[in-house]
Design an enzyme around this catalytic site. Structure first.
Site: not given
Ligand code: BQF
Length: 291
Positions: A52, A96, A119
């Protein structure tokens, strides 16, 4: 079969955002500013927050990372949230998730000013989304809608099956796919751990959205020929052959499912990058006071 390149679309959108930010700054307006609160040192959360912060740089946003140890009290977090709500330089902020068990996530989410809730987890935004009013939409479902739009995937009158009923993905995804507009206008079924005939439900799907967080759950015999398959899973599965020690694994058994699909998202590089990108779109919207 066409692979939906979420990474490429996300890069393209971030460039569009960066261009708009340049114009804003040239007009003498402030740079959009996103803040993120990170509690503890969970590996996944660390990576997500780093993604992020990096995306903010690409978009030309200011970003502030606020860290707490995992023994932080709920009161301390609520106090910081109040300060961020009142800080006129902060356009939007996120906390987060997940949070340590001694902290009530719902109380934290409701403490965020809904106008800064980029969000889209605050009940005001959830409610406004469900009745089609301007709001911040949860980043993952919003990213998926953007992919369907940019790939001109037909949704109107299609049968859409969603696996998973979380507040963050499954439920908002169902709302968006059934909304009276395009993309949307689909006939939506939501399946979960208590659903019967799961395989039969999946086989009916023109659009299958897998968001239950079970690696490789969706097999070839669960997918209709020509279906659109969207994989939301991002589970870290241990893999000794990698330097990270894990392999990011989707909810879909990609190799066997892909040949049957008209479109499919890969993991990594599908929905994940669009989730980050949606957060950037929401932050720009917050900075523009679009709602
Ligand atoms: C990619 C998330 C579960 C629980 C809380 C790029 C992200 C992930 C994969 C990423 C996720 C999942 C995020 C890829 C943010 C997605 O290249 O495939 C980026 O950063 N995510 C989150 O903030 O909280 C979570 C999954």
């Amino acid at each position: 079969m066409q692979i939906i390149d979420g990474k490429a679309i996300a890069e393209q959108i971030k460039q569009e955002i960066a261009a708009e930010v340049s114009e804003r700054v040239a007009r003498g307006e402030k740079r959009p500013h996103l803040a993120a609160i990170l509690v503890g040192h969970d590996g996944g959360s660390e990576t997500y927050v780093a993604n992020k912060v990096k995306a903010c740089e690409v978009c030309g946003f200011k970003s502030t990372l606020i860290r707490y140890e995992s023994d932080v009290t709920e009161e301390e977090l609520l106090k910081r949230i109040k300060e961020l709500n009142e800080d006129s330089d902060i356009d939007g902020f996120i906390v987060q998730l997940p949070l340590p068990k001694h902290i009530n996530e719902q109380r934290i989410t409701e403490a965020i000013d809904f106008r800064k809730d980029v969000d889209g987890f605050h009940p005001v935004n959830v409610g406004r989304m469900s009745i089609g009013l301007p709001c911040f939409i949860s980043a993952t479902p919003n990213g998926i809608m953007e992919l369907l739009k940019r790939y001109n995937i037909e949704t109107s009158g299609k049968k859409c099956v969603i696996l998973g009923r979380s507040n963050i993905v499954g439920k908002p995804m169902a709302s968006l796919m059934m909304q009276k507009r395009v993309p949307g206008d689909a006939t939506v079924t939501v399946c979960h751990s208590h659903s019967k005939n799961l395989k039969e439900e999946c086989l009916e799907a023109d659009i299958l959205i897998a968001a239950m967080g079970q690696p490789n759950f969706v097999k070839a015999d669960m997918v209709k020929e020509g279906a659109v398959v969207i994989d939301v899973g991002t589970t870290r599965v241990p893999d000794a052959t990698r330097k990270s020690g894990f392999k990011l694994t989707g909810d879909v058994k990609f190799d066997e499912v892909a040949p049957k699909c008209s479109f499919i998202t890969p993991v990594p590089g599908g929905v994940g990058p669009m989730t980050i990108c949606s957060l950037m779109m929401n932050t720009l919207k917050a900075a523009n006071h679009e709602f």
